[in-house]
Motif scaffolding. Structure first.
Motif, PDB file in Angstrom:
ATOM      1  N   ASP A 269       0.770  -1.190   0.220  1.00 22.02           N
ATOM      2  CA  ASP A 269      -0.054   0.013   0.129  1.00 22.02           C
ATOM      3  C   ASP A 269       0.902   1.347  -0.074  1.00 22.02           C
ATOM      4  O   ASP A 269       0.207   2.443  -0.230  1.00 22.02           O
ATOM      5  N   ALA A 270       2.069   1.073   0.204  1.00 20.06           N
ATOM      6  CA  ALA A 270       3.077   2.382   0.060  1.00 20.06           C
ATOM      7  C   ALA A 270       3.128   2.889  -1.324  1.00 20.06           C
ATOM      8  O   ALA A 270       3.179   4.007  -1.382  1.00 20.06           O
TER       9      ALA A 270
ATOM     10  N   GLY B  30      -1.244   3.370  -2.451  1.00 21.54           N
ATOM     11  CA  GLY B  30      -1.906   4.474  -1.793  1.00 21.54           C
ATOM     12  C   GLY B  30      -0.981   5.752  -2.106  1.00 21.54           C
ATOM     13  O   GLY B  30      -1.545   6.951  -1.871  1.00 21.54           O
ATOM     14  N   ASN B  31       0.126   5.932  -2.699  1.00 22.63           N
ATOM     15  CA  ASN B  31       0.840   7.047  -3.033  1.00 22.63           C
ATOM     16  C   ASN B  31       1.473   6.666  -4.337  1.00 22.63           C
ATOM     17  O   ASN B  31       2.945   6.838  -4.634  1.00 22.63           O
TER      18      ASN B  31
ATOM     19  N   ARG C 134      -4.634  -1.014  -0.788  1.00 23.62           N
ATOM     20  CA  ARG C 134      -4.699   0.201  -0.310  1.00 23.62           C
ATOM     21  C   ARG C 134      -5.886   0.468   0.828  1.00 23.62           C
ATOM     22  O   ARG C 134      -7.094  -0.227   0.382  1.00 23.62           O
ATOM     23  N   PHE C 135      -5.702   1.195   1.515  1.00 23.60           N
ATOM     24  CA  PHE C 135      -6.855   1.407   2.512  1.00 23.60           C
ATOM     25  C   PHE C 135      -8.122   1.844   1.609  1.00 23.60           C
ATOM     26  O   PHE C 135      -7.996   2.586   0.755  1.00 23.60           O
TER      27      PHE C 135
ATOM     28  N   THR D 203      -4.129  11.511  -0.587  1.00 21.87           N
ATOM     29  CA  THR D 203      -3.779   9.971  -0.738  1.00 21.87           C
ATOM     30  C   THR D 203      -4.612   9.425   0.320  1.00 21.87           C
ATOM     31  O   THR D 203      -5.044  10.083   1.289  1.00 21.87           O
TER      32      THR D 203
ATOM     33  N   SER E  94      -3.597   7.339   2.576  1.00 17.52           N
ATOM     34  CA  SER E  94      -2.627   7.559   3.878  1.00 17.52           C
ATOM     35  C   SER E  94      -2.694   8.816   4.487  1.00 17.52           C
ATOM     36  O   SER E  94      -2.817   9.343   5.973  1.00 17.52           O
TER      37      SER E  94
ATOM     38  N   SER F 246      -4.287   9.778   8.320  1.00 20.77           N
ATOM     39  CA  SER F 246      -3.583  10.781   9.184  1.00 20.77           C
ATOM     40  C   SER F 246      -4.447  11.853   9.728  1.00 20.77           C
ATOM     41  O   SER F 246      -4.174  12.033  10.908  1.00 20.77           O
TER      42      SER F 246
ATOM     43  N   SER G 194     -12.335   9.509   6.491  1.00 17.03           N
ATOM     44  CA  SER G 194     -11.839   7.731   5.821  1.00 17.03           C
ATOM     45  C   SER G 194     -12.879   7.010   6.299  1.00 17.03           C
ATOM     46  O   SER G 194     -12.671   5.466   5.951  1.00 17.03           O
TER      47      SER G 194
ATOM     48  N   TYR H  36      -9.405  -2.587   3.513  1.00 16.37           N
ATOM     49  CA  TYR H  36      -8.456  -2.594   2.395  1.00 16.37           C
ATOM     50  C   TYR H  36      -9.452  -2.922   1.255  1.00 16.37           C
ATOM     51  O   TYR H  36     -10.398  -3.446   1.077  1.00 16.37           O
TER      52      TYR H  36
END
Length: 170
Positions: free
Chosen positions: A25-26, A29-30, A51-52, A82, A84, A88, A143, A159
């Motif tokens: 997902d790093a 997600g980006n 991804r989330f 994104t 993430s 956040s 989210s 996810y």
């Protein structure tokens, strides 16, 4: 390092149709992290990952999107919103609201923020109560719904499996 690894794989023709790359997902997600110096996004078409899951139909997400669009990261573009980043934002909001809830019922003592070696470190007196307030909170954010299990694990919407394409996700 993912952009370096995938750039080398592209040079070796390992991102051709015959190959499947499963990514974290790093990346999914980006995905903009894969596009340094104007690299074409179709180079990475077909990467599969998770991804989330973000419910973009909520009023909270819409409000955050509108506010985020107002922020310019430079003159020519805005930073992408994104999953993430949205999570956040929600985590900070949830932490702040839990602290406000605690302050309504208990006086909050200023934590020791000194870096002095002259006196022994003292734990924050409100720490355990804050943790309990955070665990018991139920927050509807940009989210989705946030809550915790009895043992302190985050309940989150989950996810989604995505296939990165040059034009977005599938």
């Amino acid at each position: 390092y993912s952009s370096v690894v995938l750039a080398e794989a592209y040079k070796m023709d390992l991102l051709a149709r015959e190959y499947v790359w499963i990514v974290t997902d790093a990346i999914t997600g980006n995905p903009q992290t894969l596009l340094p110096y104007g690299t074409r996004s179709d180079r990475y078409s077909g990467l599969i990952g998770i991804r989330f899951a973000i419910k973009k139909e909520t009023k909270e997400f819409e409000m955050l999107s509108e506010e985020f669009e107002k922020m310019k990261w430079n003159d020519s573009m805005t930073h992408p919103l994104t999953p993430s980043l949205v999570m956040s934002y929600d985590a900070v909001q949830m932490a702040g609201r839990s602290l406000e809830m605690l302050a309504e019922t208990d006086p909050i003592q200023q934590p020791d923020s000194s870096c002095s070696y002259d006196k022994p470190w003292q734990p924050w007196n409100n720490g355990d109560r804050y943790y309990d307030a955070l665990k018991s909170s139920n927050y509807e954010g940009a989210s989705g719904r946030w809550s915790f299990t009895d043992d302190g694990m985050v309940n989150h919407p989950g996810y989604e499996i995505v296939n990165l394409r040059s034009y977005g996700y599938y």
